[in-house]
Design a protein around this motif. Sequence first.
Motif, PDB file in Angstrom:
ATOM      1  N   LYS A  12     -83.379  30.650  40.694  1.00  0.00           N
ATOM      2  CA  LYS A  12     -83.184  31.578  41.810  1.00  0.00           C
ATOM      3  C   LYS A  12     -81.803  31.307  42.415  1.00  0.00           C
ATOM      4  CE  LYS A  12     -85.146  33.066  46.179  1.00  0.00           C
ATOM      5  NZ  LYS A  12     -86.269  32.936  47.104  1.00  0.00           N
ATOM      6  N   TYR A  13     -80.999  32.364  42.520  1.00  0.00           N
ATOM      7  CA  TYR A  13     -79.650  32.266  43.067  1.00  0.00           C
ATOM      8  C   TYR A  13     -79.605  32.968  44.420  1.00  0.00           C
ATOM      9  CZ  TYR A  13     -78.398  30.620  38.461  1.00  0.00           C
ATOM     10  OH  TYR A  13     -78.334  29.881  37.307  1.00  0.00           O
ATOM     11  N   PRO A  14     -78.664  32.572  45.284  1.00  0.00           N
ATOM     12  CA  PRO A  14     -78.594  33.170  46.623  1.00  0.00           C
ATOM     13  C   PRO A  14     -77.928  34.552  46.608  1.00  0.00           C
ATOM     14  CG  PRO A  14     -76.887  31.510  46.404  1.00  0.00           C
ATOM     15  CD  PRO A  14     -77.714  31.463  45.146  1.00  0.00           C
ATOM     16  N   LEU A  15     -78.562  35.487  45.917  1.00  0.00           N
ATOM     17  CA  LEU A  15     -78.028  36.845  45.834  1.00  0.00           C
ATOM     18  C   LEU A  15     -78.547  37.666  47.014  1.00  0.00           C
ATOM     19  CD1 LEU A  15     -78.559  37.427  42.014  1.00  0.00           C
ATOM     20  CD2 LEU A  15     -76.449  36.769  43.166  1.00  0.00           C
ATOM     21  N   ILE A  16     -77.670  38.469  47.592  1.00  0.00           N
ATOM     22  CA  ILE A  16     -78.058  39.263  48.757  1.00  0.00           C
ATOM     23  C   ILE A  16     -78.837  40.506  48.323  1.00  0.00           C
ATOM     24  CG2 ILE A  16     -76.174  38.427  50.215  1.00  0.00           C
ATOM     25  CD1 ILE A  16     -74.667  41.038  49.594  1.00  0.00           C
ATOM     26  N   LYS A  17     -79.610  41.038  49.243  1.00  0.00           N
ATOM     27  CA  LYS A  17     -80.488  42.171  48.953  1.00  0.00           C
ATOM     28  C   LYS A  17     -79.710  43.373  48.408  1.00  0.00           C
ATOM     29  CE  LYS A  17     -84.128  44.976  50.980  1.00  0.00           C
ATOM     30  NZ  LYS A  17     -85.000  45.180  52.128  1.00  0.00           N
ATOM     31  N   ASP A  18     -78.555  43.685  49.003  1.00  0.00           N
ATOM     32  CA  ASP A  18     -77.753  44.829  48.538  1.00  0.00           C
ATOM     33  C   ASP A  18     -77.370  44.681  47.074  1.00  0.00           C
ATOM     34  OD1 ASP A  18     -77.881  45.903  51.064  1.00  0.00           O
ATOM     35  OD2 ASP A  18     -75.850  45.309  51.643  1.00  0.00           O
ATOM     36  N   LEU A  19     -76.985  43.485  46.687  1.00  0.00           N
ATOM     37  CA  LEU A  19     -76.595  43.237  45.304  1.00  0.00           C
ATOM     38  C   LEU A  19     -77.804  43.339  44.365  1.00  0.00           C
ATOM     39  CD1 LEU A  19     -74.294  42.463  43.352  1.00  0.00           C
ATOM     40  CD2 LEU A  19     -74.987  40.098  43.671  1.00  0.00           C
ATOM     41  N   LEU A  20     -78.931  42.777  44.780  1.00  0.00           N
ATOM     42  CA  LEU A  20     -80.149  42.836  43.959  1.00  0.00           C
ATOM     43  C   LEU A  20     -80.575  44.296  43.736  1.00  0.00           C
ATOM     44  CD1 LEU A  20     -82.086  39.918  45.659  1.00  0.00           C
ATOM     45  CD2 LEU A  20     -81.130  39.892  43.351  1.00  0.00           C
ATOM     46  N   GLU A  21     -80.517  45.099  44.794  1.00  0.00           N
ATOM     47  CA  GLU A  21     -80.875  46.516  44.663  1.00  0.00           C
ATOM     48  C   GLU A  21     -79.905  47.240  43.738  1.00  0.00           C
ATOM     49  OE1 GLU A  21     -80.997  47.702  48.779  1.00  0.00           O
ATOM     50  OE2 GLU A  21     -83.128  47.159  48.948  1.00  0.00           O
ATOM     51  N   LYS A  22     -78.623  46.913  43.855  1.00  0.00           N
ATOM     52  CA  LYS A  22     -77.626  47.530  42.975  1.00  0.00           C
ATOM     53  C   LYS A  22     -77.894  47.151  41.519  1.00  0.00           C
ATOM     54  CE  LYS A  22     -72.754  48.317  42.368  1.00  0.00           C
ATOM     55  NZ  LYS A  22     -71.426  48.212  42.926  1.00  0.00           N
ATOM     56  N   MET A  23     -78.263  45.906  41.298  1.00  0.00           N
ATOM     57  CA  MET A  23     -78.573  45.465  39.935  1.00  0.00           C
ATOM     58  C   MET A  23     -79.711  46.298  39.352  1.00  0.00           C
ATOM     59  SD  MET A  23     -78.225  41.351  40.587  1.00  0.00           S
ATOM     60  CE  MET A  23     -79.167  40.855  39.142  1.00  0.00           C
ATOM     61  N   LEU A  24     -80.775  46.490  40.122  1.00  0.00           N
ATOM     62  CA  LEU A  24     -81.900  47.279  39.620  1.00  0.00           C
ATOM     63  C   LEU A  24     -81.480  48.720  39.352  1.00  0.00           C
ATOM     64  CD1 LEU A  24     -85.004  46.065  41.661  1.00  0.00           C
ATOM     65  CD2 LEU A  24     -84.374  45.510  39.316  1.00  0.00           C
TER      66      LEU A  24
END
Length: 188
Positions: A149-161
Amino acid sequence: MDTEDKEKGTKKKSGGTRKKTLSRKRAGEKKSEESSNRQKNEDALAEYEQEKAELRLWLKVGGKDYEVYKLTRADGSASHHGNIQAFLRRLDREDLNLRMIFDPDEKDDTWMNQLDWKVLKWKLHENCRVYTLFMDGTPMQINMLVEKKYPLIKDLLEKMLNLQLEAEEESTMAFELLKFIKSQIEEQ
């Protein structure tokens, strides 16, 4: 005596009938239990298939892209590799900050600047259990271990999906990674 014999005969018959009735009842319960178990299994399978259908929205299955991975060392020397496995085999401890990869720190500059990241795509390299974020405008790529688990922010995670995970084929690992990313979004 005739009456006693008849009563005994009746008792014997009813006793035999009771055993048959219990036996039928047990057989019916067993069939009912098997039917219930079968229904539970079918429901679980249907739920799993539904979940996979939802996860497929974030998965792009395709052939192999030809990408070149460039390793530039601190001394200025560079090497090019045709696949991620060759690239990872050539890495030395001096080539990267292992602490950042294995013990990510939210205060590290790499993780602090996530709003500036312009992610073009993310790709799963299943055979080495790594996924890569490919960035626009910089030669930077971020390689991350699937199980970490990496400290990725919610905006980035949503963009990835929204960009969809690129994988060579549908696989349990791809679905598990998508579920993991989705759960991280829900946590934040």
